[in-house]
Design a protein around this motif. Structure first.
Motif: not given
Length: 287
Positions: A138-153
């Motif tokens: 996930x390191x190279x992914x945009x944080x805005x493409x993640x789930x809500x829980x993942x964004x918080x993490x």
């Protein structure tokens, strides 16, 4: 990791633009490595209290001490910055503060601003992602493409990357579904088990009962008490005076006791289930 004790002495704070006194003469000690829940109604002074501990605000009177760092009303900006070397603050809805184009860049922002070498920053990013359970892919992914829980993490990883000994969380599960809430609270508990001092602002009494070893009750900018969850929830008058409820397990156990089922005082549903299972097993054996 050196684990600092937190000590607040005659601590007060008034907002300079309005003169409103948000905190009055607070004296409190938070032991190194403890898990402290901070509770109270909206406007009770909880957020002001932790903002002073983190060095986001400077005291109007009194003193904040975190480890060897002391801050009072005459503190310079450099002294406040020293507090933040020990303390990490996860704000409510921290994902709203994400901004970088990739997860790793967002997490790296804090360590880079501390002037760390590229190698040290990279290692801190990897460690923080592993700590919060984010896979390396996930390191190279945009944080805005993640789930809500993942964004918080991701947001929490950005705080952990700076290696704080004290972690403050302001309503960290607000807006999360039940599964994400359980995952996040499990993460915070694990960080505590690894030695970090945790300060948790919450309105959820079940969280206080399950995780905290100390609970601080605030009301109208004053410290009402610093006690254990067991003592707090046993004092119905104290709860009523400060608009606090009981954990679900206590409510259920009281209802069962009113119906003739004998139970010991219990704070969590896990403890309650264990008692009931033991009783049912005993009844079956006797039958």
């Amino acid at each position: 990791m050196a684990m600092p004790e937190i000590k607040l002495t005659n601590l007060s704070y008034s907002y300079s633009n309005t003169g409103h006194a948000a905190l009055h003469d607070v004296n409190l000690t938070v032991a190194s490595g403890s898990y402290t829940a901070i509770v109270g109604h909206t406007g009770s002074g909880k957020s002001t209290l932790v903002s002073l501990i983190d060095g986001l605000l400077s005291p109007s009177a009194g003193e904040v001490q975190v480890g060897e760092v002391r801050v009072n009303s005459s503190a310079k900006r450099a002294n406040l910055a020293k507090l933040r070397q020990h303390v990490g603050f996860v704000f409510q809805f921290p994902e709203q503060q994400l901004f970088a184009e990739t997860v790793e860049k967002d997490i790296a922002f804090g360590p880079e601003n501390l002037g760390w070498s590229a190698e040290r920053v990279d290692a801190a990013v990897r460690d923080a992602m592993e700590e919060v359970g984010l896979s390396a892919e996930l390191a190279k992914r945009s944080p805005f493409m993640l789930s809500g829980g993942q964004m918080r993490r991701v947001a929490i990883a950005g705080v952990l990357a700076m290696k704080p000994a004290v972690l403050i969380l302001d309503e960290p599960t607000a807006g999360l579904d039940a599964r994400s809430t359980e995952t996040l609270l499990g993460l915070v508990d694990r960080l505590h088990q690894e030695g970090r001092t945790i300060l948790l602002i919450t309105h959820q009494m079940d969280q206080v009962a399950q995780y905290a070893d100390q609970v601080v009750v605030m009301n109208h900018g004053r410290l009402v008490t610093a006690t254990t969850p067991q003592q707090l929830f046993a004092d119905r008058q104290l709860l009523a005076d400060n608009h606090l409820g009981q954990p679900a397990a206590m409510k259920i156990s009281q209802t069962l006791q009113e119906r003739g089922i004998q139970l010991s005082p219990t704070l969590t549903l896990t403890q309650l289930a264990s008692q009931l299972a033991a009783q049912l097993g005993g009844d079956e054996h006797n039958g």
